[in-house]
Every structure is written in C-alpha cells, then in structure tokens.
Write an enzyme that holds these catalytic residues in place. Structure first.
Site, short mmCIF file in Angstrom:
data_model
loop_
_atom_site.label_atom_id
_atom_site.label_comp_id
_atom_site.label_asym_id
_atom_site.label_seq_id
_atom_site.Cartn_x
_atom_site.Cartn_y
_atom_site.Cartn_z
N GLN A 91 82.32 61.98 -81.11
CA GLN A 91 82.42 63.26 -80.39
C GLN A 91 82.57 64.40 -81.39
OE1 GLN A 91 85.60 63.57 -77.46
NE2 GLN A 91 84.77 65.48 -76.62
N HIS A 139 81.18 66.07 -72.10
CA HIS A 139 79.74 66.15 -71.82
C HIS A 139 79.16 64.75 -71.73
CE1 HIS A 139 80.46 66.46 -76.17
NE2 HIS A 139 79.35 65.76 -76.34
P1 AMP Z 1 78.96 64.78 -79.24
O1 AMP Z 1 78.67 64.46 -80.69
O2 AMP Z 1 78.97 63.58 -78.33
O3 AMP Z 1 80.21 65.62 -79.12
O4 AMP Z 1 77.75 65.64 -78.74
C1 AMP Z 1 77.66 67.02 -78.98
C2 AMP Z 1 76.22 67.38 -78.83
O5 AMP Z 1 76.13 68.79 -78.72
C3 AMP Z 1 75.35 66.99 -80.05
O6 AMP Z 1 74.33 66.09 -79.61
C4 AMP Z 1 74.81 68.32 -80.54
O7 AMP Z 1 73.49 68.23 -81.01
C5 AMP Z 1 74.92 69.17 -79.30
N1 AMP Z 1 75.02 70.60 -79.54
C6 AMP Z 1 75.81 71.25 -80.43
N2 AMP Z 1 75.64 72.58 -80.33
C7 AMP Z 1 74.73 72.78 -79.35
C8 AMP Z 1 74.12 73.94 -78.77
N3 AMP Z 1 74.43 75.18 -79.17
N4 AMP Z 1 73.22 73.78 -77.78
C9 AMP Z 1 72.89 72.54 -77.36
N5 AMP Z 1 73.42 71.40 -77.86
C10 AMP Z 1 74.33 71.52 -78.83
#
Ligand code: AMP
Length: 112
Positions: free
Chosen positions: A92, A98
C-alpha cells in the site's frame, strides 16, 4: 483529509481520469497501470485502509465491490482481478482505501 491525494481526487481538486462516480464512490484510471485495464475504486469518505475500518463501515467497503462489478459490466470486462493492499509491507502506497481492478492480461498466481 486535507493532505490526502485520493481525497483531493474525489473532490476534483487534483485531476484524474474518472470512469465512474456517485455520491459515495469514485473510480478512475490508475496513473501507472499494471495491466491494460487498471482502475481504482475509492470511497469518497476517508478511510486509510482495511485495518482502519469500523464495524459499521462494512456496507461502505462492500460497495467498492459493487462499483467494481458495475464498472466492469459497463466496459464488457468479464475476467478481472480485484486487489486491496493493506499496509506498506503489503504494497500500500496511498493511505486512502482503494480497490484495484486489473484486467486485460493473464494474471499470475501467487501475485507478486
Ligand atoms: P497502492 O500501492 O495499493 O496503495 O496503490 C496506489 C495506486 O495509486 C498505485 O497503483 C498508483 O499508481 C496509483 N496512483 C498514485 N497517484 C495517482 C494519481 N494521481 N492518479 C491515479 N492513480 C494514482
């Protein structure tokens, strides 16, 4: 939360490529897709992660899956993987709950 990236996306203060929104949820394309389809579904209300759910958040968290089902049905996607990373050690990186929707390629098991 004022300093939360996904709260700002939900509020429209930071741009995103939204694919769905309603009063309680927003779904948008991941900025660094790990599959041809990579969508994130978030509750508008800030919950840092699954570990931070209150017992009465069950319906809100369950709704993430309903939105995922709806988004995939709208896109004609039948085979997909749903992932929630809980805690930095599990991958995460954004601490606003999410649900990842991943589709469009073969999915390996176990996930890395
Ligand atoms: P996690 O690593 O499970 O917390 O997932 C976070 C996700 O958010 C990752 O897959 C990132 O690529 C995505 N992410 C981070 N910043 C953004 C953004 N501004 N718009 C869309 N996705 C994002």
């Amino acid at each position: 939360m004022s300093d939360c990236l996904f709260c700002k996306i939900a509020a429209g203060d930071i741009p995103s490529s939204k694919v769905y929104e309603d009063d309680s949820y927003v779904a948008f394309n991941d900025i660094a897709p790990q599959a041809p389809t990579h969508i994130l579904v978030i509750p508008r209300r800030h919950i840092a992660g699954i570990s931070d759910m209150a017992d009465d958040d069950s319906a809100l968290v369950g709704g993430l899956f309903s939105v995922a089902k709806k988004v995939c049905a709208q896109k004609g996607i039948t085979d997909y993987r749903l992932v929630i990373n809980n805690g930095a050690g599990a991958g995460q990186s954004v601490f606003h709950l999410h649900l990842h929707i991943l589709a469009g390629r073969e999915m390996g098991w176990p996930p890395g």
